[in-house]
Design a protein around this motif. Structure first.
Motif, short mmCIF file in Angstrom:
data_model
loop_
_atom_site.label_atom_id
_atom_site.label_comp_id
_atom_site.label_asym_id
_atom_site.label_seq_id
_atom_site.Cartn_x
_atom_site.Cartn_y
_atom_site.Cartn_z
N ASP A 28 1.00 -1.37 0.00
CA ASP A 28 0.03 -0.20 -0.30
C ASP A 28 0.49 0.78 0.15
OD1 ASP A 28 -2.69 -1.41 -0.21
OD2 ASP A 28 -2.31 -1.38 2.45
N GLY A 29 1.71 1.47 -1.18
CA GLY A 29 2.36 2.27 -1.14
C GLY A 29 3.56 2.36 0.18
N ARG A 30 4.26 1.75 1.43
CA ARG A 30 4.66 1.78 2.54
C ARG A 30 5.60 0.47 2.18
NH1 ARG A 30 2.56 0.78 6.56
NH2 ARG A 30 0.35 -0.52 5.84
N ILE A 31 6.66 1.06 2.85
CA ILE A 31 8.49 0.11 3.05
C ILE A 31 7.74 -0.46 4.22
CG2 ILE A 31 10.32 -0.39 3.50
CD1 ILE A 31 10.47 2.20 1.88
N THR A 32 7.43 -2.06 4.67
CA THR A 32 7.57 -2.91 5.56
C THR A 32 7.65 -3.47 5.66
OG1 THR A 32 6.37 -4.25 3.81
CG2 THR A 32 4.62 -2.52 5.13
N GLY A 33 9.45 -3.83 5.18
CA GLY A 33 10.21 -4.54 5.60
C GLY A 33 11.60 -4.71 4.50
N VAL A 34 12.58 -5.02 5.81
CA VAL A 34 14.13 -5.31 4.69
C VAL A 34 14.18 -6.89 5.04
CG1 VAL A 34 15.44 -3.93 5.80
CG2 VAL A 34 15.68 -3.63 3.87
N GLN A 35 14.95 -7.07 3.77
CA GLN A 35 16.18 -8.36 4.12
C GLN A 35 17.68 -8.05 2.90
OE1 GLN A 35 14.36 -12.16 2.42
NE2 GLN A 35 12.42 -10.61 2.55
N GLY A 36 18.43 -8.53 3.43
CA GLY A 36 19.63 -8.89 2.11
C GLY A 36 19.39 -9.47 1.01
N ASP A 37 19.63 -9.13 -0.18
CA ASP A 37 19.68 -9.36 -1.26
C ASP A 37 20.77 -10.49 -1.85
OD1 ASP A 37 20.08 -10.70 -3.80
OD2 ASP A 37 19.67 -8.48 -4.91
N PRO A 38 20.29 -12.25 -1.41
CA PRO A 38 21.88 -13.21 -1.49
C PRO A 38 21.73 -13.36 -3.05
CG PRO A 38 18.92 -13.95 -1.26
CD PRO A 38 18.97 -12.67 -1.20
N TRP A 456 16.25 6.92 0.51
CA TRP A 456 15.76 5.00 0.24
C TRP A 456 15.31 4.86 0.77
CZ3 TRP A 456 14.24 1.31 3.77
CH2 TRP A 456 14.90 -0.06 3.19
N GLY A 457 14.52 3.41 -0.80
CA GLY A 457 13.65 3.27 -1.34
C GLY A 457 12.56 4.36 -1.91
N GLU A 458 13.70 5.67 -2.08
CA GLU A 458 11.93 6.21 -3.11
C GLU A 458 12.88 6.85 -4.25
OE1 GLU A 458 10.01 8.27 0.45
OE2 GLU A 458 11.26 9.85 -0.88
N LYS A 459 14.49 6.40 -4.47
CA LYS A 459 15.39 7.20 -5.14
C LYS A 459 16.05 6.39 -6.43
CE LYS A 459 19.47 9.67 -4.57
NZ LYS A 459 18.59 11.18 -5.02
N ALA A 475 13.53 2.70 -6.57
CA ALA A 475 12.38 2.71 -5.74
C ALA A 475 11.40 1.83 -5.44
CB ALA A 475 11.66 3.62 -6.42
N ALA A 476 11.31 1.65 -4.49
CA ALA A 476 9.46 0.19 -3.76
C ALA A 476 8.85 0.99 -3.52
CB ALA A 476 10.38 -0.43 -2.81
N VAL A 477 8.92 2.61 -3.40
CA VAL A 477 7.18 3.17 -3.16
C VAL A 477 7.42 5.22 -3.53
CG1 VAL A 477 6.99 1.92 -0.89
CG2 VAL A 477 8.55 4.37 -0.91
N PRO A 478 6.43 5.65 -3.47
CA PRO A 478 6.37 6.57 -4.33
C PRO A 478 7.22 7.69 -4.07
CG PRO A 478 4.05 5.35 -4.25
CD PRO A 478 4.96 4.35 -3.67
N ALA A 479 7.26 8.53 -3.88
CA ALA A 479 8.27 9.85 -3.79
C ALA A 479 7.51 10.57 -1.94
CB ALA A 479 8.58 11.03 -3.90
N ALA A 480 7.99 10.83 -0.73
CA ALA A 480 6.55 11.35 0.64
C ALA A 480 6.86 12.69 0.04
CB ALA A 480 8.13 10.81 1.56
N GLY A 481 5.52 12.74 0.37
CA GLY A 481 5.54 14.04 0.72
C GLY A 481 5.43 14.70 -0.74
N ALA A 482 6.55 16.08 -0.99
CA ALA A 482 6.35 16.68 -2.43
C ALA A 482 7.59 16.96 -2.60
CB ALA A 482 6.31 18.69 -2.22
N ALA A 483 8.84 15.54 -2.42
CA ALA A 483 10.02 15.19 -2.69
C ALA A 483 9.99 15.46 -4.52
CB ALA A 483 10.48 14.01 -1.76
N ALA A 516 10.36 9.66 -14.15
CA ALA A 516 12.18 9.80 -13.69
C ALA A 516 12.97 8.43 -14.04
CB ALA A 516 11.95 9.60 -11.96
N SER A 517 12.53 7.70 -14.54
CA SER A 517 13.79 6.20 -14.31
C SER A 517 14.78 6.92 -16.56
CB SER A 517 13.31 5.02 -14.75
OG SER A 517 11.97 5.19 -16.25
N ALA A 518 13.29 7.23 -16.43
CA ALA A 518 14.25 7.53 -18.54
C ALA A 518 15.35 8.77 -18.29
CB ALA A 518 13.20 8.15 -18.86
N GLY A 519 14.96 9.61 -17.45
CA GLY A 519 15.59 10.68 -16.64
C GLY A 519 16.89 10.23 -16.41
#
Length: 948
Positions: A28-38, A456-459, A475-483, A516-519
């Motif tokens: 739902d547009g929120r970061i809920t967890g993180v794990q190392g990438d094997p 992090w998580g948005e870039k 990016a895993a989620v949209p930018a927060a606010g107007a960032a 943003a991905s194109a730029g």
């Protein structure tokens, strides 16, 4: 309504230069967890304490309280900033920059960036400043981090290209760690070194450091080198190698130049002299020289202990000399490998994001290089005048020479040395723009304009780690606010400035803002084109290939994959293809200790914190291992000077002072002090006798820098230390709702200037990371003064902590200026718990009351004891022992009890301890400390041993 599915996004950790891959879980547009990438070759799924808690720094509560979510404008210095639209903010910024450039010239502006920016961000800013504005006043906090390593590589090997790779840790037979506490600063690489040592016990590990850090726990040989004497130590090792015949004459003759001059230089670096001046034993020097030179493969790992020095370039080059002299380079397991401090300091160097560099590892001083970049960018010329480096830039702003400062993704009001000069620069500049993800940094308080950036998580973009490996950031989620993305801000500013500085001409910034991905891809591809034929050539790499997985450079056109090791053919990045021995003489510290300033202060990292703590400082759980600011001192020094552990002291240098609590530390040598680099004025403050605010650790550090790299000498400051008599003390603590705790901490920190000393930090109930949803958070304010502050100050503290209501018990002695205010609350199960406290005037009971609160223990009966009991707790309960394992919240007393039941070798007892308590089984950051505790614990003899 059905919940949205959990998504998984592969990205990269935003902390140190190891460059660990992460998998971000979001819903739902929120970061809920993180794990190392094997699958990521930097970490193979492992994460340290900081990386494994990244998702907790991105919760809705943290975002709302700590993030900068909209552009803000400060209409007057010291005023509260007010919202402003993006177009208005960028219009105003471009208008003011253009005015300053027109009135004072291009060199009247300075841009100070960060090693946390992505390569695409860096590239856009570099083109904006050097291509459009026409100044080379663009530098980054990498100047405080890796510039000496860069200069050392270029002086010897010809290019800023670390020749070794992480796989060499497993392939090495001898590892030389110098000036690096990798156990805390680069923990995932240190885990890899631990595993390599366990797999090959014959591997020799040498650690050279003024402090016996956790890294030294793995050492077969520890060299407690005196601060600033590294060059002499390296020269002494080469002297011994020459004397014993341990150098590789064929390699020297075939692949190097300048060895004769170096031989003459090291003739005077005799074992007797080196041992005396460096504080080492001659036998240890000989052993280190033998292992380094005679090992089948020797790898050096090094970091800020070599870099942050007025002789930083000479230190780096002198270490590389040892590799060249012994042929320990260009083959598996051998070579020098600098450990990058920030996640993309390497990428910033690749695109020329420093005052002396240009794109593609080109040098600003080289006219041909300037012409190549001008042709690439489509401009007449790149300015030739040298740009201001970090220290020089803020000194120029303090002197009025630089009128505008644009600061992106860094906090110089905490991290730069000589904070008085930095404060003067920020106060004097006509325009200060701060482009940031977090609103809570000290630098943000000086900004005329605050521009919200993604984090992090948005870039979207790329980073390069210590082994030249380029990884995607997604990016895993949209930018927060107007960032907005940092490169987007740079491009949109540039497009506005073009209409003012070069009207009617084609744009230099034709990059798509959306998507943003194109730029980001367009910027990266332009950077790729700039590398053609250079040492870092990546013309064989594509954005699509990076989507499949990380790649190392160089990877020229036609290459199937990147190159793991450099100089395998003995051909170096110099005009004649030969490496150069560097014969820089040993020079002592720029600020030696003397009778007036007799102690040498060094700074470094904490295990669970990072930089200015704008991100890690949002989590109380990351403070458990080092809960509050402390100045570390050897017990013998404390005894000689009559200091007690936990006593308040003032530490002063020639530039400033701070007040802080003292902590005994037998890992230091006498006459040396240590304090973590993280403790800036956001967490540690007060007001001195002169009425000036105390500015944290970097009020003490010195701006003296290496003449080649321009990196300041942050690793040594001459200081004096004295007791502070502030008899009136305060302790305030409270559990707070997650949606208020950071705002309350900020508000309490804003009150620190009312006291002679104050610190303000978060804390938590330290549940295991697997139960993080049950975490409770609180804030602790500690202060001292000559006398009580104005009543409204204490009233404000009570109000912020919720102690101004009816559900409190209170004791007050106005004559003695003492009071206790406590709030009790019943849990859902009916148990009574202490929720908040304020002790003012006398905090002798603070230890046991704080223990009641933080451990959520039942209060003593009768309850009046909470108000009347003195320093000793009712019933004589012992204070809670220090936390060792953050992931599982395992403390020293539990470890001691468990070790009493363990038997066998040190390795077997460690394994039993881990099995019993779970400590060291998650991120592994606590393993060096666990090993030290295992070694320090006596083992009861077995019956067989007794019988024998």
């Amino acid at each position: 309504m059905r919940a949205a599915p959990v998504t998984q996004t592969r990205s990269t950790c935003p902390y140190c230069g190891v460059g660990c891959g992460v998998i971000i879980e979001a819903q739902d547009g929120r970061i809920t967890g993180v794990q190392g990438d094997p699958l990521h070759p930097a970490n193979f799924g492992k994460l340290c304490t900081k990386g494994s808690t990244l998702h907790l720094t991105a919760t809705a509560e943290v975002t709302r309280q700590a993030r900068l979510l909209q552009p803000l404008q400060r209409l007057a210095r010291g005023a509260q900033p007010v919202p402003i639209g993006w177009d208005a903010a960028l219009d105003q910024a471009s208008k003011q920059l253009a005015r300053i450039i027109t009135d004072h010239g291009s060199d009247a502006v300075g841009f100070y960036l960060s090693g946390q920016l992505l390569t695409e961000d860096y590239y856009a800013f570099n083109k904006l400043v050097k291509g459009l504005i026409g100044t080379n006043n663009l530098d980054t906090n990498s100047r405080l981090c890796m510039s000496s390593a860069v200069a050392g590589y270029k002086a010897t090997l010809g290019a800023d290209a670390p020749p070794a790779c992480y796989e060499d840790i497993e392939r090495a037979h001898c590892v030389f760690l110098v000036g690096s506490n990798a156990a805390w600063a680069h923990p995932i690489l240190f885990r890899r070194l631990e595993a390599a040592k366990a797999a090959n016990p014959a591997m020799k590990i040498i650690v050279a450091d003024p402090r016996r850090t956790d890294t030294a726990s793995l050492a077969d040989l520890f060299l407690p080198v005196a601060p600033g004497t590294d060059v002499l130590m390296f020269q002494g090792l080469l002297h011994l190698m020459l004397w014993e015949g341990w150098i590789d004459h064929h390699y020297i003759a075939d692949h190097t130049t300048g060895f004769d001059a170096l031989k003459r230089l090291v003739r005077d670096a005799t074992p007797e002299r080196v041992a005396q001046e460096c504080g080492l034993r001659e036998a240890d020097l000989l052993q280190a020289a033998r292992w380094f030179a005679q090992s089948p493969a020797t790898l050096s790992l090094y970091c800020q202990g070599l870099n942050q020095s007025s002789s930083g370039t000479a230190k780096n080059a002198a270490l590389i000399n040892l590799h060249l002299a012994t042929g320990q380079i260009g083959r598996p397991g051998a070579g020098p490998l600098s450990l990058t401090g920030q996640p993309n300091a390497m990428g910033g160097r690749e695109v020329g994001g420093m005052a002396n560099l240009l794109s593609g590892h080109r040098d600003l001083a080289n006219a041909a290089h300037r012409a190549e970049v001008a042709a690439l960018w489509g401009i007449p010329a790149v300015p030739s005048a040298p740009g201001k480096t970090a220290v020089e830039m803020f000194e120029a702003a303090a002197d009025g020479e630089i009128k505008a400062l644009w600061i992106a993704c860094t906090n110089p009001a905490q991290s730069m040395p000589d904070q008085r000069t930095v404060q003067r620069a920020l106060e004097r500049a006509e325009l200060v723009v701060v482009q940031e993800a977090f609103a809570t940094t000290k630098t943000a308080r000086h900004a005329h304009l605050l521009l919200p950036a993604t984090t992090w998580g948005e870039k979207i973009g790329t980073v390069t780690n210590s082994e030249r490996r380029i990884s995607r950031v997604r990016a895993a989620v949209p930018a927060a606010g107007a960032a907005r993305h940092d490169w987007q801000i740079a491009v949109q500013l540039a497009q506005r400035l073009e209409t003012r500085l070069r009207p009617g001409r084609p744009t230099l910034f034709p990059y798509a803002i959306e998507p943003a991905s194109a730029g980001a891809q367009a910027l990266w591809e332009e950077h790729r084109a700039s590398t053609a034929g250079r040492d870092l050539d990546i013309t064989g790499l594509s954005w699509e290939r990076l989507e499949q997985g990380p790649q190392q450079w160089p990877m020229p056109h036609g290459a199937a994959q990147g190159q793991s090791r450099l100089y395998t053919d003995g051909v170096f990045s110099t005009p004649d293809g030969r490496a150069r021995f560097d014969a820089s003489p040993y020079r002592p510290l720029s600020e030696p200790v003397d009778a007036r300033y007799p102690f040498s202060l060094t700074t470094g990292r904490l295990r669970d914190q990072w930089h200015g703590m704008s991100r890690t400082g949002t989590l109380g759980r990351l403070f458990a291992h080092a809960p509050e600011p402390r100045m570390h001192m050897h017990p013998q020094d404390m005894q000689r000077r009559g200091f007690a552990d936990g006593e308040l002291v003032q530490v002063s240098s020639r530039r400033g002072a701070l007040r802080v609590v003292l902590q005994a530390d037998d890992q230091l040598a006498p006459t040396r002090l240590f304090m973590a680099m993280h403790w800036g004025s956001e967490f540690l403050g007060g007001r001195g006798e002169d009425g000036q605010p105390l500015l944290g650790i970097n009020a003490l550090t010195q701006p003296a820098f290496c003449p080649v790299s321009k990196q300041p000498e942050l690793k040594h400051t001459a200081v004096k230390i004295a007791k502070v008599d502030l008899p009136w003390t305060l302790l305030a603590m409270a559990w707070l709702p997650a949606e208020r705790v950071l705002e309350v901490r900020q508000a309490l920190a804003a009150l620190m200037g009312h006291f002679g000393f104050a610190s303000c930090v978060p804390f938590s109930n330290q549940v295991p990371l697997s139960d993080a949803a049950q975490t409770r958070s609180g804030v602790l304010l500690r202060a001292a003064a000559h006398e009580a502050p104005a009543p409204e100050v204490l009233q404000r503290v009570e109000q912020l902590l919720g102690l101004d209501g009816l559900e409190v018990i209170r004791y007050e002695d106005k004559r003695r200026q003492q009071s206790r205010t406590l709030q009790l609350q019943r849990t859902d199960a009916g148990a009574l718990r202490l929720e908040a406290l304020l002790l003012s005037g006398d905090t002798a009971a603070g230890t046991w009351l704080a223990q009641l609160l933080t451990q959520e223990l039942a209060p003593p009966q009768p309850l009046q004891l909470l108000l009347t009991q003195g320093a000793g707790p009712p019933g004589g309960a012992a204070p809670r022992s220090p936390q060792i394992c953050s992931c599982m919240d395992v403390r020293a007393d539990s470890i001691a009890q468990a070790l009493a039941q363990c038997a066998g070798s040190a390795g077997e007892r460690l394994a039993q301890l881990q099995q019993r308590l779970g400590c060291g089984t998650q991120c592994g950051s606590c393993i060096p400390e666990l090993k030290r505790l295992v070694q320090a614990t006596d083992v009861a003899p077995t019956p067989e041993t007794t019988h024998a």
